[in-house]
Design an enzyme around this catalytic site. Structure first.
Site, mmCIF file in Angstrom:
data_model
loop_
_atom_site.group_PDB
_atom_site.id
_atom_site.type_symbol
_atom_site.label_atom_id
_atom_site.label_comp_id
_atom_site.label_asym_id
_atom_site.label_seq_id
_atom_site.Cartn_x
_atom_site.Cartn_y
_atom_site.Cartn_z
ATOM 1 N N TYR A 155 0.862 -1.178 0.000
ATOM 2 C CA TYR A 155 0.000 0.000 0.000
ATOM 3 C C TYR A 155 0.903 1.234 0.000
ATOM 4 O O TYR A 155 1.733 1.405 0.898
ATOM 5 C CB TYR A 155 -0.918 0.034 1.223
ATOM 6 C CG TYR A 155 -1.738 1.300 1.263
ATOM 7 C CD1 TYR A 155 -2.858 1.437 0.447
ATOM 8 C CD2 TYR A 155 -1.352 2.376 2.062
ATOM 9 C CE1 TYR A 155 -3.591 2.621 0.439
ATOM 10 C CE2 TYR A 155 -2.080 3.561 2.059
ATOM 11 C CZ TYR A 155 -3.200 3.673 1.242
ATOM 12 O OH TYR A 155 -3.904 4.850 1.241
ATOM 13 N N ASP A 246 9.562 3.317 0.969
ATOM 14 C CA ASP A 246 8.390 4.061 1.440
ATOM 15 C C ASP A 246 8.320 3.886 2.955
ATOM 16 O O ASP A 246 7.761 2.906 3.454
ATOM 17 C CB ASP A 246 7.128 3.531 0.756
ATOM 18 C CG ASP A 246 5.867 4.221 1.264
ATOM 19 O OD1 ASP A 246 5.966 5.027 2.219
ATOM 20 O OD2 ASP A 246 4.782 3.948 0.715
HETATM 21 C C1 PLP Z 1 -0.430 5.837 4.719
HETATM 22 C C2 PLP Z 1 0.608 5.446 3.761
HETATM 23 C C3 PLP Z 1 0.797 6.141 2.571
HETATM 24 C C4 PLP Z 1 -0.107 7.272 2.148
HETATM 25 O O1 PLP Z 1 -0.001 8.363 3.009
HETATM 26 P P1 PLP Z 1 -1.205 9.436 3.045
HETATM 27 O O2 PLP Z 1 -0.649 10.551 3.866
HETATM 28 O O3 PLP Z 1 -2.350 8.740 3.707
HETATM 29 O O4 PLP Z 1 -1.490 9.833 1.655
HETATM 30 C C5 PLP Z 1 1.831 5.761 1.746
HETATM 31 N N1 PLP Z 1 2.643 4.745 2.069
HETATM 32 C C6 PLP Z 1 2.501 4.052 3.215
HETATM 33 C C7 PLP Z 1 3.444 2.946 3.527
HETATM 34 C C8 PLP Z 1 1.467 4.368 4.095
HETATM 35 O O5 PLP Z 1 1.308 3.638 5.215
#
Ligand code: PLP
Length: 433
Positions: A155, A246
């Site tokens: 995600y 990420d």
């Molecule tokens: C929550 C999340 C996102 C997206 O962040 P938002 O601020 O909700 O747009 C991206 N990558 C990971 C791993 C996340 O947990």
């Protein structure tokens, strides 16, 4: 004139939840049969309080963003001071001390050697920027590569690029035909690692590999070992594939170290940050990169510019909140709290892992996940989810199960007493739900 001003007065016959129902569309919520949304009027430490004074332990850190507790007085003070000085300024052609200082303080503590900070305002946009940096990097170099490598249940956010590199699921279902092609691989383990690394060595035209290090959050708190991720990263580097970590969820102490990629020998080229960055106070996103990537955009050719930016790029209030949050994070007491939560979690999982209703337990740092035995497949849409959610709310605990997976992801300041209370509630849920 007077008619218009009348429209500006809220309908005092309705309470906030009723007014909410008339005008608000909530995220990740089927609005048809949604329960009334609970009006929260105040936050303090790990607690939030509703309008009737009922207290809830925020065991999910308000969607994983809060690391030091709500309305932290130190962060509040810094933010209030900044509000009186400069609330915002355009970040093209102009700069400011909070943005520069945050970059100066953050870059040296990131894993590997990160050299530049690009600001946005949330996790999804931090990911979008990372993808654009990689794709345009290859284009600028004159060797275009357009494929991206990612994990199956990943995600990375809800904007189109971020959705494209996320696993295909009920979240993306309505858009699948419009998402760009991505090569999805399984999480690595002892059994498949040599297959995966050889698969990577055969990839052609692949611009980058994007991953959530050590733990796939929304995918169900799926965890995997650093040593196998390290092998994937090494294989990608050998194949000329750029590495995007990420760390939107894992950053700022979540996994036990300040950043999850500290556990890797091979470091990312790009890191995405958001969630815990401001301590959960303000929206802010950061994409960092190496000079190697940055320099591929330096040119007399205007087409090699990174044409990306958001209105609220590097908002000074958000930067100041981040600086204050960083001050707290780097205190020894915070690290001690992280270790304390980690150790408590481990003992609790030992206690319940043999329970017949527990299918699996997992832990990475301050996060634990408990997979409920349903007799059926694990699924986000599991009915059990709503029962469990209501059960814990009733007990004054905010836990939002991902289907039949309950997880605890608390602010680090949570007391042993509150942890014990949550553990006891989970144990009674195992008997009663
Ligand atoms: C929550 C999340 C996102 C997206 O962040 P938002 O601020 O909700 O747009 C991206 N990558 C990971 C791993 C996340 O947990």
């Amino acid at each position: 004139m007077s008619d218009i001003s009348k429209l500006q007065t809220p309908n005092s016959k309705l309470n906030i939840a009723e007014r909410d129902k008339k005008v608000i569309w909530h995220p990740y919520t089927q609005m048809k049969n949604a329960l009334p949304h609970i009006p929260i009027v105040r936050g303090e430490g790990v607690y939030v309080f509703d309008e009737n004074g009922k207290r809830y332990i925020d065991a999910v850190s308000s969607w994983w963003v809060n690391i030091h507790g709500h309305s932290h007085p130190y962060i509040a003070k810094k933010v209030a001071e900044q509000l009186n000085v400069l609330e915002h300024v355009i970040f093209a052609g102009f700069t400011h001390e909070p943005a520069v200082l945050l970059a100066e303080r953050l870059l040296p503590i990131l894993p590997g050697k990160q050299d530049k900070v690009f600001y946005t305002d949330n996790g999804s946009t931090a990911v979008e920027v990372a993808l654009k940096m990689c794709l345009q990097y290859w284009d600028n170099k004159g060797t275009p590569k357009t494929k991206i490598l990612a994990f199956k249940n990943a995600y990375h956010g809800d904007t189109f690029g971020a959705m494209s590199v996320s696993g295909r699921s009920i979240f993306t279902d309505a858009f699948n035909s419009l998402l760009f092609d991505v090569e999805f691989i399984d999480l690595p383990d002892e059994g498949n690692i040599s297959h995966l690394t050889s698969q990577i060595s055969n990839l052609k035209d692949t611009a980058c590999f994007i991953f959530e290090p050590l733990i796939l959050g929304s995918g169900g708190m799926l965890m995997y070992e650093a040593k196998y991720l390290d092998k994937l990263v090494a294989a990608c580097k050998k194949a000329g594939i750029l590495i995007i970590a990420d760390e939107v969820m894992t950053g700022f102490g979540r996994t036990g170290t300040y950043f999850a990629c500290e556990k890797l020998d091979h470091k990312p080229d790009i890191i995405c940050l958001s969630k815990g960055l401001t301590g959960g106070t303000m929206p802010l996103g950061i994409t960092t990169c190496t000079d190697e990537i940055f320099e591929a955009f330096l040119s007399d050719d205007k087409l090699k510019t990174l044409y990306h930016g958001h209105s609220f790029t590097a908002n000074p209030i958000a930067c100041v909140a981040s600086l204050a949050s960083l001050d707290i994070l780097l205190q020894e007491e915070t690290l001690a709290n992280i270790k304390r939560v980690e150790a408590k979690h481990t003992l609790f999982l030992q206690e319940i892992k043999a329970h017949p209703k527990v299918k699996a337990v997992r832990q990475t740092g301050t996060i634990i996940a408990i997979e409920w035995e349903t007799g059926n497949e694990t699924s986000y849409l599991s009915n059990l989810r709503n029962l469990l959610y209501a059960y814990f709310l009733d007990k004054g605990i905010i836990l939002r199960p991902l289907g039949n997976i309950i997880y605890i992801l608390p602010p680090y300041v949570i007391s042993n007493e509150d942890l014990n209370y949550i553990y006891a509630a989970i144990k009674s849920a195992l008997e009663e739900v």
